[in-house]
Design a protein around this motif. Structure first.
Motif, PDB file in Angstrom:
ATOM      1  N   LYS A   1       0.822  -1.210   0.000  1.00 30.91           N
ATOM      2  CA  LYS A   1       0.000   0.000   0.000  1.00 30.91           C
ATOM      3  C   LYS A   1       0.858   1.263   0.000  1.00 30.91           C
ATOM      4  N   THR A   2       1.796   1.350   0.948  1.00 30.56           N
ATOM      5  CA  THR A   2       2.624   2.552   1.051  1.00 30.56           C
ATOM      6  C   THR A   2       3.514   2.709  -0.170  1.00 30.56           C
ATOM      7  N   THR A   3       4.081   1.629  -0.661  1.00 31.25           N
ATOM      8  CA  THR A   3       4.927   1.704  -1.854  1.00 31.25           C
ATOM      9  C   THR A   3       4.137   2.215  -3.052  1.00 31.25           C
ATOM     10  N   LEU A   4       2.927   1.728  -3.210  1.00 30.98           N
ATOM     11  CA  LEU A   4       2.082   2.196  -4.312  1.00 30.98           C
ATOM     12  C   LEU A   4       1.800   3.691  -4.177  1.00 30.98           C
ATOM     13  N   LEU A   5       1.471   4.133  -2.980  1.00 31.31           N
ATOM     14  CA  LEU A   5       1.191   5.557  -2.783  1.00 31.31           C
ATOM     15  C   LEU A   5       2.430   6.398  -3.077  1.00 31.31           C
TER      16      LEU A   5
ATOM     17  N   CYS B   1       4.714   5.778  -5.201  1.00 31.42           N
ATOM     18  CA  CYS B   1       4.834   5.877  -6.664  1.00 31.42           C
ATOM     19  C   CYS B   1       3.858   6.904  -7.221  1.00 31.42           C
ATOM     20  N   VAL B   2       2.698   7.012  -6.609  1.00 28.59           N
ATOM     21  CA  VAL B   2       1.694   7.973  -7.074  1.00 28.59           C
ATOM     22  C   VAL B   2       2.161   9.395  -6.826  1.00 28.59           C
ATOM     23  N   TYR B   3       2.678   9.675  -5.613  1.00 20.50           N
ATOM     24  CA  TYR B   3       3.054  11.063  -5.342  1.00 20.50           C
ATOM     25  C   TYR B   3       4.516  11.371  -5.628  1.00 20.50           C
ATOM     26  N   GLY B   4       5.260  10.396  -6.150  1.00 17.17           N
ATOM     27  CA  GLY B   4       6.519  10.714  -6.795  1.00 17.17           C
ATOM     28  C   GLY B   4       7.792  10.542  -6.012  1.00 17.17           C
ATOM     29  N   THR B   5       7.747  10.004  -4.798  1.00 14.35           N
ATOM     30  CA  THR B   5       9.007   9.773  -4.093  1.00 14.35           C
ATOM     31  C   THR B   5       9.688   8.485  -4.551  1.00 14.35           C
ATOM     32  N   LEU B   6       8.948   7.621  -5.237  1.00 18.28           N
ATOM     33  CA  LEU B   6       9.521   6.435  -5.865  1.00 18.28           C
ATOM     34  C   LEU B   6       9.181   6.461  -7.350  1.00 18.28           C
ATOM     35  N   LYS B   7      10.112   5.991  -8.168  1.00 11.59           N
ATOM     36  CA  LYS B   7       9.884   5.912  -9.605  1.00 11.59           C
ATOM     37  C   LYS B   7       9.468   4.488  -9.962  1.00 11.59           C
ATOM     38  N   PRO B   8       8.290   4.317 -10.559  1.00  8.56           N
ATOM     39  CA  PRO B   8       7.845   2.958 -10.895  1.00  8.56           C
ATOM     40  C   PRO B   8       8.816   2.258 -11.837  1.00  8.56           C
TER      41      PRO B   8
ATOM     42  N   VAL C   1      -3.903  23.521   2.649  1.00 10.32           N
ATOM     43  CA  VAL C   1      -3.338  24.784   2.182  1.00 10.32           C
ATOM     44  C   VAL C   1      -2.791  24.639   0.766  1.00 10.32           C
ATOM     45  N   GLN C   2      -2.379  23.454   0.408  1.00  8.47           N
ATOM     46  CA  GLN C   2      -1.818  23.192  -0.917  1.00  8.47           C
ATOM     47  C   GLN C   2      -2.883  23.282  -2.007  1.00  8.47           C
ATOM     48  N   GLN C   3      -4.154  23.164  -1.638  1.00  7.90           N
ATOM     49  CA  GLN C   3      -5.285  23.239  -2.561  1.00  7.90           C
ATOM     50  C   GLN C   3      -5.122  22.266  -3.742  1.00  7.90           C
ATOM     51  N   PRO C   4      -4.996  20.969  -3.445  1.00  2.00           N
ATOM     52  CA  PRO C   4      -4.718  19.988  -4.504  1.00  2.00           C
ATOM     53  C   PRO C   4      -5.982  19.555  -5.232  1.00  2.00           C
ATOM     54  N   ARG C   5      -5.798  18.913  -6.384  1.00  2.00           N
ATOM     55  CA  ARG C   5      -6.882  18.218  -7.065  1.00  2.00           C
ATOM     56  C   ARG C   5      -6.983  16.779  -6.560  1.00  2.00           C
ATOM     57  N   LEU C   6      -5.831  16.212  -6.186  1.00  2.00           N
ATOM     58  CA  LEU C   6      -5.761  14.833  -5.708  1.00  2.00           C
ATOM     59  C   LEU C   6      -5.098  14.820  -4.349  1.00  2.00           C
ATOM     60  N   LEU C   7      -5.728  14.160  -3.398  1.00  2.28           N
ATOM     61  CA  LEU C   7      -5.188  14.044  -2.049  1.00  2.28           C
ATOM     62  C   LEU C   7      -4.844  12.582  -1.790  1.00  2.28           C
ATOM     63  N   VAL C   8      -3.573  12.331  -1.448  1.00  2.00           N
ATOM     64  CA  VAL C   8      -3.084  10.979  -1.189  1.00  2.00           C
ATOM     65  C   VAL C   8      -2.726  10.884   0.294  1.00  2.00           C
ATOM     66  N   LEU C   9      -3.344   9.951   0.981  1.00  2.00           N
ATOM     67  CA  LEU C   9      -3.166   9.837   2.430  1.00  2.00           C
ATOM     68  C   LEU C   9      -2.759   8.414   2.793  1.00  2.00           C
ATOM     69  N   ASP C  10      -1.668   8.303   3.537  1.00  2.00           N
ATOM     70  CA  ASP C  10      -1.162   7.001   3.972  1.00  2.00           C
ATOM     71  C   ASP C  10      -1.451   6.854   5.461  1.00  2.00           C
ATOM     72  N   GLU C  11      -2.460   6.039   5.761  1.00  2.00           N
ATOM     73  CA  GLU C  11      -2.890   5.840   7.151  1.00  2.00           C
ATOM     74  C   GLU C  11      -3.145   7.187   7.841  1.00  2.00           C
ATOM     75  N   PRO C  12      -4.076   7.999   7.339  1.00  2.00           N
ATOM     76  CA  PRO C  12      -4.293   9.327   7.920  1.00  2.00           C
ATOM     77  C   PRO C  12      -4.829   9.304   9.340  1.00  2.00           C
ATOM     78  N   THR C  13      -5.347   8.151   9.785  1.00  2.00           N
ATOM     79  CA  THR C  13      -5.872   8.068  11.145  1.00  2.00           C
ATOM     80  C   THR C  13      -4.840   7.544  12.130  1.00  2.00           C
ATOM     81  N   ASN C  14      -3.607   7.329  11.663  1.00  2.00           N
ATOM     82  CA  ASN C  14      -2.535   6.871  12.541  1.00  2.00           C
ATOM     83  C   ASN C  14      -2.416   7.798  13.751  1.00  2.00           C
TER      84      ASN C  14
END
Length: 274
Positions: free
Chosen positions: A40-44, A46-53, A151-164
């Motif tokens: 899950k985290t690895t996929l996320l 890749c989506v937000y760009g800290t890993l290159k698929p 504050v970033q006002q994004p179109r897409l919000l990616v959250l990794d375990e936001p309730t942690n």
């Protein structure tokens, strides 16, 4: 619109994400669930760009995003547990969400400061604004990072375990807020009952691959929970929310048939249930 097409990620001879394809429509909240180590985290990342698929691609509104700044204008990220090596205040961390929209070293405007104040209030951390971010509890940091994403006002919000690290009240408040933003949301969750209540659709990952996709009612079945998580569980419709509710059972894992929910609750039903 988010499109993830045949995305894979390999490292050290291991495949951590294996040919994942999934989509999220504008305004939709899509959940990723699965056991620890399912990718899950690895996929996320890749989506937000800290890993290159290693293969495949991620497109937002039909575009493959090139460059960190362009990506940050479209995608905001809330990691599992953000840390900071610098003694920034909570207000300064939240204000960093404006960086993708500004020139290098451009000072904050009155409009920027207003956005920060509104975000701090919205997640309930106004009273923490001048405190050092590294000194916060895990739950306080998580809420501050959600404020930074707002504050970033994004179109897409990616959250990794936001309730942690959040207590029950803030788990419900943060996920309710995420659904009300109007953004497209992709989030990883461990709590299947929260995923069932707040997500329009769920993708189940196991060893890096998607093994089930659909509405919570379609996906969260006793057979799937036995197969993927190795647990016995009953799934029923909660009488107050209309959402699937998972009850875990002790003992050997043997699929236990039960009535699956027939339909998803509407947004109005969810709001009234809260």
């Amino acid at each position: 619109m988010l499109h993830i097409e045949d995305l894979s990620y390999e490292t050290g001879g291991r495949t951590l994400v294996d040919a994942v394809t999934l989509h999220a429509a504008p305004g939709e909240t899509v959940g990723l669930v699965g056991p620890n180590g399912s990718g899950k985290t690895t996929l996320l990342r890749c989506v937000y760009g800290t890993l290159k698929p290693s293969a495949g691609q991620v497109r937002v509104d039909g575009t493959v995003l090139d460059g960190a700044k362009e990506r940050a204008r479209r995608i905001a990220t809330v990691p599992q547990d953000g840390q900071s090596a610098f003694e920034l205040t909570v207000r300064e961390v939240v204000a960093m969400g404006r960086s993708p929209h500004k020139k290098f070293w451009e000072p904050d405007s009155a409009a920027d400061r207003l956005l920060v104040d509104e975000a701090l209030a919205r997640v309930g951390v106004t009273d923490l604004a001048e405190r050092p971010f590294p000194g916060l509890s895990g739950g306080e940091r998580q809420r501050a990072l959600v404020a930074r994403a707002l504050v970033q006002q994004p179109r897409l919000l990616v959250l990794d375990e936001p309730t942690n690290h959040l207590d029950i009240r803030y788990q419900l408040e943060i996920l309710t807020l995420v659904r009300e933003l109007g953004t497209t949301n992709l989030l990883a969750l461990h709590d299947l009952n929260l995923a069932a209540y707040f997500c329009d659709r769920i993708h189940v990952l196991r060893t890096g691959a998607v093994v089930a996709s659909g509405t919570p009612a379609e996906v969260l079945t006793p057979d799937l929970l036995a197969e993927v998580y190795g647990v016995r569980a009953e799934v029923a419709v909660h009488p107050a929310t209309g959402a699937p509710t998972v009850t875990y059972l002790p003992g050997p894992r043997t699929p236990h048939a039960t009535t699956a929910p027939a339909s998803r609750p509407s947004a109005e039903q969810k709001t009234s249930a809260m």
